[in-house]
Design an enzyme around this catalytic site. Structure first.
Site, PDB file in Angstrom:
ATOM      1  N   LYS A  27      -6.551   3.270   8.742  1.00 41.87           N
ATOM      2  CA  LYS A  27      -5.625   4.261   8.177  1.00 41.87           C
ATOM      3  C   LYS A  27      -6.223   5.653   8.239  1.00 41.87           C
ATOM      4  O   LYS A  27      -5.544   6.626   8.589  1.00 41.87           O
ATOM      5  CB  LYS A  27      -5.305   3.887   6.731  1.00 41.87           C
ATOM      6  CG  LYS A  27      -4.426   2.651   6.611  1.00 41.87           C
ATOM      7  CD  LYS A  27      -4.248   2.268   5.170  1.00 41.87           C
ATOM      8  CE  LYS A  27      -3.326   1.081   5.031  1.00 41.87           C
ATOM      9  NZ  LYS A  27      -3.238   0.628   3.654  1.00 41.87           N
ATOM     10  N   SER A  57       0.796  -1.219   0.000  1.00 41.57           N
ATOM     11  CA  SER A  57       0.000   0.000   0.000  1.00 41.57           C
ATOM     12  C   SER A  57       0.835   1.279   0.000  1.00 41.57           C
ATOM     13  O   SER A  57       0.288   2.359  -0.011  1.00 41.57           O
ATOM     14  CB  SER A  57      -0.958   0.004   1.179  1.00 41.57           C
ATOM     15  OG  SER A  57      -0.237   0.041   2.365  1.00 41.57           O
TER      16      SER A  57
END
Ligand code: ADP
Length: 834
Positions: free
Chosen positions: A768, A725
């Site tokens: 996140k 990511s």
């Protein structure tokens, strides 16, 4: 001798170690050849045996002539002889002839003389006495066990021996003190001797009678012990032993009764009865005795059929869950569904719930609440670090130190067969040579199998189907797939700042106050302070560190309250006025004075101690975390990424720099393989699009790696980072480096990239986003295909953030740089100008 008294007719073993006696043994017994030379005089040493000096002690008047039957010499522990001597007759010392090397004396034989001279004198009287004596002696001997050869022999002797010899012989057999023996020895006259011995005999007979009464039910073996050693000390000992044995026997009987009345399964009952049969036959000194007994006791204690009654009412359950926990809507909803199905259908063979989320988000405490709503017992089994399958399933009983596994142990502890078991940290099970505990858990957790769970120690099946299992984990990644398959995973994400503040004020602060014996009247923590603790002293997804910090504050206040000193503490700014706006930018010296002034005037001494930023600093020290984002983004070549870890989401900086070199790429910061690949992908994509974006290396060439080395660093190097990511972050960071432009200071991003410049979706969006929100970032770039994940995020968080949904890298770069990133068309236009 000073050990005991030798009487005529008896045999004694005596040890000889004084120099004088040694000399006697050596020169007379060992050297002599005639029978005469083996006869010695044995005189009891009546004086203190310890004062055994060179001088001959005062000799007792009367001694016993003895035949030395055996002499054994030894050097250990010191030189000595052991003599076996048989008493012949009494003698009286007339005159000591010689003292050295060993005493020699002129003696007079007493016994026979007496017989000759006095024998017929008082014949009748003596006859009566001896008759009486004989009766007692026979009575005594008959009380003993005739089956023992020695006793039978004694009985025969009683008849065969001349009566006159009996007192001496019996006195030496029955239990008497040395003093009594000495008296008998001194009783030269037969009549006297009979008279003195009779009470001793009577005493022994009484003693034996008493003994036999107390142990009527005794086995023959025990009798033999008493018979052979009619010694009071020993028989006394055997009484206590017997009592113990009897007690144990009672215990075993009780145990058997318990087993029969307990409601264990038929199979278990069969095994138990077999074991108890074995136990009865086993001497209890055998180690196996204790083992078997422990086993049986465990079997009796296990809750085979004991259960608590479920009081399940969904509405009440909802209230309990809501009262105990703030937020976590999704989790609570799923738990209520689960409970509702349970209410409708008893004996649910549903999947096992597994709460997955960062530490401190309340997974364990939800488990506890579930037990509370159901009215069941709660037991937590910590599985972190368990690497031995016998921890789950127990050891076989053949092992030394074997025990049941944790499941059975837990059942024993709670005492019912339908508790809530919380299997904590299932993701931290380890494998080792002792087998795989996860595999053992499979059987426990499978609703199809666990009605006959067999612990190795029990070795019979136990029904676990009533137990409600709940598992917790930080990540699903390390849970073995087979185990994961049996569980329904419910994600428990971290909390937003607002949620944390609410949790702190609704749950944590009241709890800490109670723990520290404080009342709300003594301490006041405004919401801004809580926010301050959350942002500057903790950085976590859960609330555990927050809880600890609040605990620290309560401790500090408790000291102040206990000392009654909070007045003096005012100059230290430990307390400030009510309703004070405690923003950080308060100037350090101007404010506090005025605050303490107002405090002094307006508030009584027992006013609540108010915790503001200054107090925070006093108690917790300088802030641990700063809002460092904007500072760090003040140079080109830095970008903020978002990472997911088992501890929740985190923001992650990516730094890049370039230097002269040969086109090498250096990566530092503990990266996994996937991350390294992302870096290579990013560089390749930038190189291939360099012209389009007008990216150049230091010397102005579009070949970015020409004469240039690139170094990419991911700070916080102690943690291994991996995963795809970070792709978009690396691209942004390098684009900033090569273009010399700054990345916006409030932007964070996440997303996987492809070589063609597409942005692929990634996981953990909620964590996140919360991390970015915690860190005070405003704009978040996420892959377009992750749009659906935004729904999970609380509305107020969403409102405070701007989300950029990017499908390709162009969009990412445009959003990351103020005013967008130079697109091709504009560049061409630019070029044409040149
Ligand atoms: P975990 O098992 O997830 O690591 P715990 O269940 O031990 O975390 O929770 C840590 C502490 O935080 C507990 O004291 C719990 O009461 C508190 N806590 C966590 N989440 C909440 C919540 N939503 N509401 C109230 N208290 C909470």
């Amino acid at each position: 001798t000073h050990e005991s008294v030798l009487l005529p007719g008896s045999t004694m073993r005596t040890s000889v170690d004084s120099p004088r006696n040694m000399q006697l043994v050596r020169s007379r017994l060992l050297k002599g050849t005639s029978l005469r030379s083996t006869i010695i005089g044995v005189i009891p040493n009546t004086s203190d045996p310890t004062s055994d000096c060179d001088d001959l002690p005062n000799l007792h008047r009367i001694g016993t002539a003895a035949l030395a039957v055996q002499v054994v010499g030894s050097n250990w522990p010191k030189a000595h002889y052991t003599l076996l001597v048989t008493g012949l007759c009494r003698f009286q010392i007339l005159q000591l002839l010689k003292e050295k090397p060993y005493p020699i004396a002129e003696v007079q034989q007493l016994d026979r003389l007496e017989q000759f001279t006095n024998g017929h004198k008082s014949e009748e009287e003596l006859g009566e006495l001896s008759e009486q004596f004989y009766k007692y002696a026979v009575q005594l001997v008959e009380m003993l066990d005739m089956s023992v050869p020695a006793v039978a022999k004694l009985r025969r002797l009683l008849d065969n021996l001349p009566r006159e010899a009996l007192p001496d012989i019996l006195t030496s057999i029955i239990r008497t003190t040395n003093q009594e023996k000495l008296q008998i020895l001194d009783a030269v006259r037969l009549e006297e001797r009979f008279k003195m011995t009779i009470p001793l005999l009577v005493r022994q007979i009484e003693g034996l009678k008493l003994l036999q009464k107390t142990r009527k039910s005794k086995q023959d073996d025990d009798k033999r012990i008493v018979a052979i050693r009619p010694n009071r000390r020993i028989t006394h000992g055997s009484i206590t032993e017997d009592e113990e044995e009897e007690e144990d026997h009672d215990d075993v009987v009780m145990l058997e009764k318990k087993i029969r009345t307990s409601s264990m399964s038929e199979q278990a009952l069969k095994v138990c009865l077999k074991e108890i049969k074995r136990l009865k036959k086993m001497p209890q000194s055998m180690p196996e005795y204790a083992l078997t007994r422990n086993y049986l006791e465990l079997m009796v204690e296990l809750p085979w059929n004991k259960s608590t009654k479920d009081r399940l009412e969904i509405r009440a359950a909802r209230i309990v869950l809501d009262n105990d926990h703030y937020a976590m809507e999704k989790l609570k909803k799923r738990v209520l569904e689960y409970l509702a199905v349970r209410q409708l259908k008893n004996n649910l063979k549903g999947p096992i719930l597994c709460f997955v989320g960062p530490p401190g988000v309340g997974k364990t405490s939800v488990g506890r609440s579930i037990a509370k709503t159901l009215g069941r017992e709660f037991h937590r089994i910590a599985l972190g670090g368990v690497c031995d399958q016998s921890d789950i399933r127990g050891h076989r009983r053949t092992y030394v130190g074997s025990m049941p596994g944790r499941i059975i142990n837990g059942l024993k502890t709670v005492g019912v067969n339908n508790p809530v078991f919380l299997l904590d940290e299932v993701d931290k099970l380890a494998k080792s040579l002792q087998g795989d505990p996860a595999a053992a858990l499979l059987e426990v957790l499978d609703p199809e199998q666990n009605h006959s769970f067999t612990d190795h120690y029990l070795n019979v099946a136990f029904d676990l189907s009533q137990v409600l299992f709940i598992a917790t984990a930080n990540t699903t990644a390390t849970i073995p797939p087979a185990l994961l398959d049996r569980m329904e995973v419910i994600q428990v994400p971290g909390y937003t700042q607002e949620e944390k503040i609410e949790i702190a004020h609704r749950h944590l602060i009241p709890k800490q106050l109670e723990l520290h014996g404080l009342t709300p009247q003594q301490i006041q923590i405004p919401q801004v302070t809580t926010l301050g603790i959350i942002t500057r002293y903790t950085r976590e997804a859960g609330v555990r560190a927050l809880d600890r910090k609040l605990g620290a504050i309560c401790r500090a206040v408790a000291v102040k309250v206990a000392e009654g000193q909070h007045k003096e503490a005012k100059p230290d700014r430990a307390e400030v006025g009510e309703g004070e706006d405690c923003k950080e930018h308060i100037t350090e010296d101007a404010k506090p004075e005025s605050i303490s002034d107002t405090a002094d005037l307006s508030l009584p001494p027992e006013m609540p101690i108010l915790i503001d930023f200054h107090a925070l600093k006093d108690i917790l020290g300088p802030p641990l975390y700063d809002m460092e984002v904007s500072e760090r983004l003040s140079q080109p070549g830095v970008a903020v990424g978002l990472a997911w870890t088992p501890l929740g989401g985190e923001i992650m900086f990516v730094e890049a720099s370039r230097m002269e070199g040969e086109g090498q790429l250096t990566l530092t910061g503990q990266l996994g393989d996937v991350m390294k690949e992302s870096a290579h992908l990013a560089i390749s994509w930038l190189r291939s699009n360099a012209k389009r974006y007008q990216l150049t290396n230091a010397s102005g060439s579009f070949d970015l790696l020409d004469n240039t080395d690139i170094h990419l660093h991911f700070p916080a190097g102690a943690v291994t980072k991996d995963g795809p990511s970070a792709g978009v972050t690396i691209v942004t960071c390098l684009a900033s480096l090569f273009s010399g432009r700054l990345v916006c200071s409030d932007v964070a991003m996440t997303g996987e990239i492809t070589l063609r410049g597409l942005v692929l979706p990634v996981g953990g969006i909620k964590d996140k986003v919360l991390a970015a929100h915690r860190a005070g970032l405003k704009r978040i770039i996420i892959p377009q295909r992750n749009e659906k994940d935004l729904e999970e995020i609380a509305a107020h968080v969403r409102q405070e953030l701007t989300f950029v949904l990017a499908a390709c890298l162009d969009e990412v770069l445009n959003a990351a740089f103020d005013g967008g990133f130079a697109a091709k068309a504009r560049l061409e236009h630019f070029n044409s100008k040149l």
